[in-house]
Design a protein around this motif. Structure first.
Motif, short mmCIF file in Angstrom:
data_model
loop_
_atom_site.label_atom_id
_atom_site.label_comp_id
_atom_site.label_asym_id
_atom_site.label_seq_id
_atom_site.Cartn_x
_atom_site.Cartn_y
_atom_site.Cartn_z
N MET A 1 49.03 60.83 35.10
CA MET A 1 49.64 60.99 33.78
C MET A 1 50.85 61.92 33.86
O MET A 1 50.87 62.85 34.65
N GLY A 2 51.85 61.67 33.01
CA GLY A 2 53.01 62.55 32.95
C GLY A 2 52.71 63.77 32.11
O GLY A 2 51.62 63.92 31.55
N SER A 3 53.70 64.65 31.99
CA SER A 3 53.52 65.88 31.25
C SER A 3 53.25 65.63 29.77
O SER A 3 52.64 66.44 29.09
N SER A 4 53.70 64.46 29.26
CA SER A 4 53.50 64.14 27.86
C SER A 4 52.19 63.42 27.62
O SER A 4 51.87 63.05 26.50
N GLY A 5 51.41 63.21 28.70
CA GLY A 5 50.14 62.51 28.57
C GLY A 5 50.26 61.02 28.74
O GLY A 5 49.26 60.31 28.76
N LYS A 6 51.49 60.52 28.87
CA LYS A 6 51.70 59.09 29.05
C LYS A 6 51.48 58.72 30.51
O LYS A 6 51.60 59.54 31.41
N ARG A 7 51.21 57.46 30.73
CA ARG A 7 51.00 56.96 32.08
C ARG A 7 52.32 56.96 32.84
O ARG A 7 53.35 56.53 32.33
N VAL A 8 52.31 57.46 34.06
CA VAL A 8 53.51 57.48 34.89
C VAL A 8 53.77 56.08 35.42
O VAL A 8 52.91 55.45 36.03
N GLN A 9 54.97 55.57 35.16
CA GLN A 9 55.33 54.23 35.60
C GLN A 9 55.95 54.30 36.99
O GLN A 9 56.97 54.96 37.17
N PRO A 10 55.38 53.61 37.97
CA PRO A 10 55.94 53.66 39.32
C PRO A 10 56.99 52.58 39.56
O PRO A 10 56.95 51.50 38.98
N ILE A 11 57.94 52.92 40.40
CA ILE A 11 58.90 51.93 40.90
C ILE A 11 58.72 51.90 42.41
O ILE A 11 58.85 52.92 43.09
#
Length: 272
Positions: free
Chosen positions: A1-11
């Protein structure tokens, strides 16, 4: 998860070589967006179709997309098929360019991964240029002013050093010299034939950069180094030196290093 709680999108950066080409293109695109929750995953030296199947499956599960540079046709085809099958967006960074060469010049590519980093004359010239830039940075040795292809001058914190290193990575020998009112300009600056470029910056922007520098060094913000009076005096002095040299001047206030370097490279090409 990112700092905002959202899922980190990978490239996923995929290549049958190192992957630097695809990564550079992805990062260039990323600069146009205010992304925080993005993770780059580099998958280099891909040799088999099984590896591609695994990577595409992982990307599908993670909700990311793929940027790839694969010179082998069978690997590119597998990537296209697997991405379509699993609903993953996959961008072929190198393929369309190679096809354009094939169509235009009626020739076949070598299909050898990693040719960008072949140890050829260009590679060694870049290494020598980088060593040169380090040796003759910040006016440490005035002999460099006579040996350089480009001499960059300007007051402190106008990006002389990073610009010198960037140009060195292009194989250009660059020396740079800080202009300080209390320090006499070396005579070597007025001798020889090479491109001399002056860098300048708007006082307010320069003050902000110098203030941040003082902060990083743990020094008081009120130091003379970042004061408006000092900056104005330095810029007036620097402009007088640039005028005496009759050299071109670039205002780098709103320019990225790459943009400034592009201007200088253009001048070099015109001179040659």
């Amino acid at each position: 998860m990112g700092s905002s709680g959202k899922r980190v999108q990978p490239i996923y950066i995929c290549s049958d070589a190192v992957g630097e080409t695809a990564e550079a293109v992805v990062k260039a695109a990323m600069r146009q967006f205010a992304f925080e929750d993005v993770k780059l995953i580099r998958c280099g030296h891909i040799k088999s179709e099984d590896e591609i199947v695994h990577i595409v499956g992982e990307a599908a599960g993670a909700g990311g997309f793929i940027a790839y540079t694969l010179v082998q046709p069978e690997l590119r085809e597998t990537m296209r098929e697997e991405a379509l099958l699993k609903g993953v967006r996959a961008i072929d960074v190198l393929g369309p360019m190679m096809q354009a060469f094939i169509d235009t010049f009626n020739d076949s590519p070598k299909r050898q991964p990693g040719l960008l980093h072949t140890l050829d004359d260009d590679y060694y010239r870049r290494i020598e240029a980088i060593e040169f830039a380090v040796k003759y940075d910040d006016g440490k040795d005035t002999k460099g002013l006579l040996l350089a292809e480009v001499v960059i001058i300007g007051v402190s914190r106008t990006s002389k050093t990073p610009l010198s290193i960037y140009l060195a990575h292009k194989g250009i020998r660059v020396a740079n010299l800080p202009l300080v009112p209390e320090v006499k300009v070396p005579q070597e600056l007025y001798q020889g034939k090479r491109l001399i470029v002056g860098l300048t910056m708007q006082p307010k922007k320069l003050s902000g950069i110098r203030t941040e520098r003082l902060k990083a060094m743990g020094l008081p913000f009120s130091a003379k180094y970042a004061s408006a009076e000092r900056i104005d005096a330095e810029l007036v002095y620097a402009h007088s030196i640039m005028k005496s040299l009759n050299c071109p001047v670039i205002d780098v206030t709103e320019k990225a290093i790459e943009e400034t370097a592009g201007i200088i490279i253009g001048w070099l090409q015109q001179a040659n």
